[in-house]
Write an enzyme that holds these catalytic residues in place. Structure first.
Site, PDB file in Angstrom:
ATOM      1  N   HIS A   1       0.835  -1.214  -0.178  1.00  0.00           N
ATOM      2  CA  HIS A   1      -0.489  -0.197  -0.413  1.00  0.00           C
ATOM      3  C   HIS A   1       1.212   1.333  -0.041  1.00  0.00           C
ATOM      4  O   HIS A   1       1.928   1.124   0.550  1.00  0.00           O
ATOM      5  CB  HIS A   1      -0.689  -0.180   1.062  1.00  0.00           C
ATOM      6  CG  HIS A   1      -2.035  -0.576   1.483  1.00  0.00           C
ATOM      7  ND1 HIS A   1      -3.340  -0.778   2.176  1.00  0.00           N
ATOM      8  CD2 HIS A   1      -2.355  -1.646   0.320  1.00  0.00           C
ATOM      9  CE1 HIS A   1      -3.746  -2.423   1.367  1.00  0.00           C
ATOM     10  NE2 HIS A   1      -3.352  -2.833   0.825  1.00  0.00           N
TER      11      HIS A   1
ATOM     12  N   GLU B   1       0.879   3.565   2.166  1.00  0.00           N
ATOM     13  CA  GLU B   1       1.768   3.485   3.310  1.00  0.00           C
ATOM     14  C   GLU B   1       3.027   3.070   3.805  1.00  0.00           C
ATOM     15  O   GLU B   1       3.886   3.476   4.171  1.00  0.00           O
ATOM     16  CB  GLU B   1       0.571   3.785   4.360  1.00  0.00           C
ATOM     17  CG  GLU B   1      -0.361   5.304   4.495  1.00  0.00           C
ATOM     18  CD  GLU B   1      -1.974   4.341   3.389  1.00  0.00           C
ATOM     19  OE1 GLU B   1      -1.547   3.681   2.778  1.00  0.00           O
ATOM     20  OE2 GLU B   1      -2.835   4.068   3.730  1.00  0.00           O
TER      21      GLU B   1
ATOM     22  N   CYS C   1      -5.600   1.575   5.955  1.00  0.00           N
ATOM     23  CA  CYS C   1      -6.587   0.517   6.097  1.00  0.00           C
ATOM     24  C   CYS C   1      -5.946  -0.203   7.309  1.00  0.00           C
ATOM     25  O   CYS C   1      -4.884   0.569   8.532  1.00  0.00           O
ATOM     26  CB  CYS C   1      -6.159  -0.502   4.816  1.00  0.00           C
ATOM     27  SG  CYS C   1      -5.207  -0.938   4.704  1.00  0.00           S
TER      28      CYS C   1
ATOM     29  N   CYS D   1      -1.743  -0.531   7.418  1.00  0.00           N
ATOM     30  CA  CYS D   1      -1.416   0.805   7.560  1.00  0.00           C
ATOM     31  C   CYS D   1      -1.519   1.583   8.517  1.00  0.00           C
ATOM     32  O   CYS D   1      -0.780   2.243   9.134  1.00  0.00           O
ATOM     33  CB  CYS D   1      -2.006   1.156   6.653  1.00  0.00           C
ATOM     34  SG  CYS D   1      -1.762   0.606   4.435  1.00  0.00           S
TER      35      CYS D   1
HETATM   36 ZN   LIG Z   1      -3.240  -0.005   3.862  1.00  0.00          ZN
END
Ligand SMILES: [Zn+2]
Length: 155
Positions: A57, A59, A87, A90
């Protein structure tokens, strides 16, 4: 976090540029930058398709990037700017990296763990708590992702 509204918007624009890179690879456009003392020390975008890695992701890429440039796993005194609410994974990673400030653009009602579904960044049971600000360039951050899904449905 002592950035002015203009500074925050300009960092979020940098995060949006990262989201555009994800878009070029035809994947969910989310972007992130990590800022320390007014300088970007880490950048990332969703790269699940590009790298075929489930955890990549925006991040996570930005944290890895910042860890490398700081030569440290601790990202104290940093602010993470991300276009969409982090999420669960993260949000956990933000805590592990000891990032004290997070600014995100738009909420994620389906996956968000920084206020929507869960509130991992500010949960008092966890020892690391994060100052969270939302809504910076919210409509731009939401639009890029909405356009992506709209176009994908058309295909
Ligand atoms: Zn994430």
């Amino acid at each position: 976090m002592n950035y002015t509204v203009e500074e925050k918007e300009s960092f979020m624009r940098e995060a949006l540029k990262e989201a555009e890179i994800a878009l070029e690879h035809d994947e969910i456009p989310i972007g992130c930058v990590i800022v320390k003392d007014g300088e970007i020390i880490g950048r990332g975008h969703n790269a699940r398709e590009e790298l075929q890695r489930a955890v990549m992701h925006a991040e996570i890429m930005a944290i890895e990037n910042a860890n490398l440039s700081e030569e440290s796993w601790r990202l104290l005194d940093c602010t993470l700017f991300v276009t969409i609410e982090p999420c669960v994974m993260c949000s956990g990673a933000i805590g592990l990296a000891r990032i004290p400030n997070v600014v995100y653009g738009a909420k994620n009602q389906k996956f968000g763990a920084a206020g929507s579904l869960y509130d991992i960044l500010t949960d008092e049971r966890l020892n690391h708590r994060v100052e969270v600000e939302t809504g910076v360039l919210e409509s731009e951050c939401a639009a890029i992702i909405q356009d992506f899904f709209r176009n994908r449905r058309k295909k």
